[in-house]
Design a protein around this motif. Structure first.
Motif, short mmCIF file in Angstrom:
data_model
loop_
_atom_site.label_atom_id
_atom_site.label_comp_id
_atom_site.label_asym_id
_atom_site.label_seq_id
_atom_site.Cartn_x
_atom_site.Cartn_y
_atom_site.Cartn_z
N TYR A 57 -7.89 11.12 -7.80
CA TYR A 57 -6.88 10.16 -7.38
C TYR A 57 -6.41 10.35 -5.94
CZ TYR A 57 -6.52 8.43 -12.12
OH TYR A 57 -6.80 7.85 -13.32
N LEU A 58 -6.74 11.44 -5.31
CA LEU A 58 -6.32 11.64 -3.92
C LEU A 58 -7.42 11.30 -2.92
CD1 LEU A 58 -4.26 14.97 -4.17
CD2 LEU A 58 -3.40 12.63 -3.94
N PRO B 50 -10.30 8.96 -1.16
CA PRO B 50 -10.52 7.51 -1.00
C PRO B 50 -11.76 7.08 -1.77
CG PRO B 50 -11.22 8.69 0.97
CD PRO B 50 -10.56 9.71 0.09
N SER C 34 2.28 1.72 -3.51
CA SER C 34 1.25 2.21 -4.42
C SER C 34 0.99 3.70 -4.19
CB SER C 34 -0.05 1.42 -4.23
OG SER C 34 0.15 0.06 -4.49
N TRP C 35 0.95 4.09 -2.92
CA TRP C 35 0.72 5.50 -2.60
C TRP C 35 1.87 6.37 -3.09
CZ3 TRP C 35 -3.27 8.34 -1.27
CH2 TRP C 35 -3.07 9.61 -0.75
N SER D 172 0.83 -1.20 0.00
CA SER D 172 0.00 0.00 0.00
C SER D 172 0.86 1.26 0.00
CB SER D 172 -0.92 -0.01 1.21
OG SER D 172 -1.68 1.17 1.28
N MET D 173 1.96 1.25 0.74
CA MET D 173 2.85 2.41 0.77
C MET D 173 3.51 2.63 -0.59
SD MET D 173 2.67 3.92 3.67
CE MET D 173 4.14 4.91 3.58
N LYS E 250 -11.24 6.30 -11.17
CA LYS E 250 -9.79 6.22 -11.32
C LYS E 250 -9.40 5.47 -12.60
CE LYS E 250 -8.45 6.49 -6.41
NZ LYS E 250 -9.72 6.96 -5.87
N LYS F 29 1.65 6.71 -6.83
CA LYS F 29 0.55 7.62 -7.16
C LYS F 29 0.99 9.07 -6.99
CE LYS F 29 -3.43 6.68 -5.34
NZ LYS F 29 -4.52 6.59 -4.34
N ILE F 30 1.69 9.37 -5.90
CA ILE F 30 2.13 10.74 -5.64
C ILE F 30 3.14 11.19 -6.70
CG2 ILE F 30 3.39 12.21 -4.03
CD1 ILE F 30 0.53 11.59 -3.20
#
Length: 542
Positions: free
Chosen positions: A83-84, A86, A38-39, A35-36, A92, A42-43
């Motif tokens: 995209y930011l 939830p 992917s985040w 998850s980290m 998306k 994304k950023i």
């Protein structure tokens, strides 16, 4: 020291409770790490998108393109919100596709439609203010007895600048995009002439000779007002004052030349005098339906347009018919059960389909060469047949090449359609005494059309706009010298649009080309709608 009762079992130690509904700690850690990552990805991607958007908005702001600036800002905000936040998983996935659809399809169609109602083209591709400035800059003439400015030509980032020393000894630097401004940090030689400046490269004498034409064509203005004149150089070492031969009067919105002739806004995007002579460049204006009226009312354009439209329909229909007949014939031949080597034959049949169309056009261009082409020299024993210069032979050549390129596609779809027809129908008809031709005509062919008819319609639309084969093989020629536009015997509508928009013979007329493009869209859409309605009758055969 602990003691245990003989025969008693040692109690088992209870495992620690599994966090989060029973998920093991190792899987929880892996999920958290994924998850980290992917985040973080994304950023980074959003950061790249935002950086590109900020750069685009900065350019648009400097150009004062407020509408496009607002659209870009709104789209950037929406993308970040999607995209930011939830949730919203469908958005998306859909957002990139919708964005590219809007940019590369909807915007192109809408903009082309807008251009069709303007006079946008050669000499009319800017605003009126741009036209006024360019007219003043392009009508410069040397001022008699003007002072001499000692000159050193500089280069920076591929652009040339003038470093001049005026008669009073002041040093100025400027280029065609930046007016002359005074500088104090230039290097001065023993004669008082400025010869270099920090951040610039001083051109040598050899560099001046190698770039003489580019340097002598430069005009460096004194100020933002073109009426103040500019400096030009005939030799790269001295510059002289040039002023516009046309005087612009802002109050009356007119130009006046040295002989007293007055040029006024003629209402058609150009300044004209009483004799009808225009000043170049003009500017873009809305002309309503004038482009469409011109296409159908101007004899020099209407005649070629009608002949090109007729040939476009003939080319599309004949291309579909010939490729379908040949492809169906080969599919029937190689679909016979028990034939040996069917896979090899089928592979050979689809080779032209795997070859790029534009390369095939170039290869056939050499084969059809009148003087040394393979077809004339080998097949016809040295005959000088003008395959590409005679109007009717050129059309036949185009159809032959398109047949070579198109039959493998029809062969593939007909093979698949034939194999999908149940053999029980053929066997039942044969038992009932039907002949093979009757079985094919009454059973197989109608069922074949159920699958193939939509593909035939799409093939018609493709050949209606088959730009590659026409452009690569004949270039639309041979040319019709009596036409008011650059049209030839093998031109179809799409190649005519290309020539009108980008041709060199009669100039670029993007407005008229866009009007032609709208006509193509209407024709193809109408034919497709009618054809799809007719194919509904075939669906009952299922």
């Amino acid at each position: 020291m602990s003691t245990t009762t003989p025969g008693a079992e040692t109690p088992a130690v209870a495992p620690p409770p599994a966090p989060r509904g029973g998920m093991p700690a190792s899987r929880l850690a892996a999920s958290s790490g994924s998850s980290m990552r992917s985040w973080a990805i994304k950023i980074v991607l959003l950061g790249l998108v935002d950086a590109l958007a900020v750069f685009a908005m900065f350019v648009l702001f400097m150009q004062e393109s407020w509408i496009v600036f607002g659209v870009t800002l709104a789209v950037t905000i929406v993308i970040n919100w999607i995209y930011l936040r939830p949730g919203g998983l469908p958005a998306k996935y859909l957002a990139p596709g919708l964005l590219f659809l809007a940019v590369f399809q909807i915007f192109v169609v809408v903009y082309s439609g807008y251009i069709a109602f303007t006079n946008y083209g050669d000499g009319r591709n800017g605003t009126k203010a741009d036209a006024i400035e360019n007219i003043q800059l392009t009508s410069l003439s040397r001022v008699a007895d003007s002072p001499t400015y000692r000159l050193q030509v500089l280069e920076q980032n591929g652009s040339y600048s003038f470093l001049v020393t005026d008669p009073d000894g002041d040093v100025l630097v400027g280029n065609p995009d930046q007016p002359l401004t005074e500088v104090t940090n230039a290097e001065i030689d023993g004669t008082g002439k400025a010869i270099s400046l920090d951040g610039y490269t001083t051109l040598s004498f050899a560099d001046l000779l190698n770039n003489q034409r580019a340097i002598t064509s430069l005009s460096v203005p004194f100020s933002d007002d073109p009426a103040d004149g500019a400096l030009r150089t005939p030799d790269g070492s001295n510059a002289y004052v040039y002023e516009s031969a046309l005087e612009y009067d802002e109050a009356s919105d007119t130009f006046t030349d040295a002989t007293g002739l007055v040029y006024r806004d003629g209402g058609e995007g150009a300044y004209v005098n009483d004799d009808g002579r225009e000043l170049i460049p003009g500017w873009t204006i809305n002309v309503g339906f004038d482009n469409f009226v011109t296409a159908f009312s101007n004899d020099d354009i209407r005649g070629p347009l009608i002949s090109v439209t007729i040939w476009t329909f003939a080319f599309a229909i004949l291309s579909v018919a010939t490729t379908f007949i040949l492809g169906l014939f080969l599919a029937i031949v190689f679909n016979k059960p028990g034939m040996k080597g069917k896979k090899v034959y089928r592979l050979i049949m689809i080779l032209p389909y795997a070859f790029p169309a534009f390369l095939s056009g170039l290869v056939w261009l050499g084969l059809f060469n009148q003087d040394f082409g393979f077809i004339n020299q080998v097949i016809f024993g040295g005959a000088a047949i003008p395959w590409l210069t005679d109007p009717w032979l050129a059309k036949a050549s185009v159809l032959i090449v398109n047949l070579w390129l198109g039959f493998p596609y029809m062969f593939l779809i007909c093979t698949g359609a034939l194999q999908s027809i149940p053999e029980e129908l053929t066997e039942a008809a044969t038992v009932d005494g039907a002949r093979p031709w009757a079985v094919f005509r009454l059973i197989k062919f109608p069922l074949l059309l159920v699958s193939v008819a939509p593909l035939l319609i799409s093939s018609f639309a493709f050949n209606f706009n088959n730009f590659n084969i026409i452009y690569m093989l004949t270039g639309g020629g041979p040319r019709d010298i009596n036409a008011g536009v650059d049209a030839g015997a093998t031109d179809i509508l799409i190649t005519l649009v290309y020539k009108v928009a980008f041709g060199e013979g009669t100039g670029r007329d993007y407005g008229l080309a866009s009007a032609f493009a709208i006509l193509i869209f209407i024709i193809v859409a109408t034919v497709s709608i009618i054809s799809f309605r007719q194919t509904k009758a075939l669906e009952e055969l299922n």
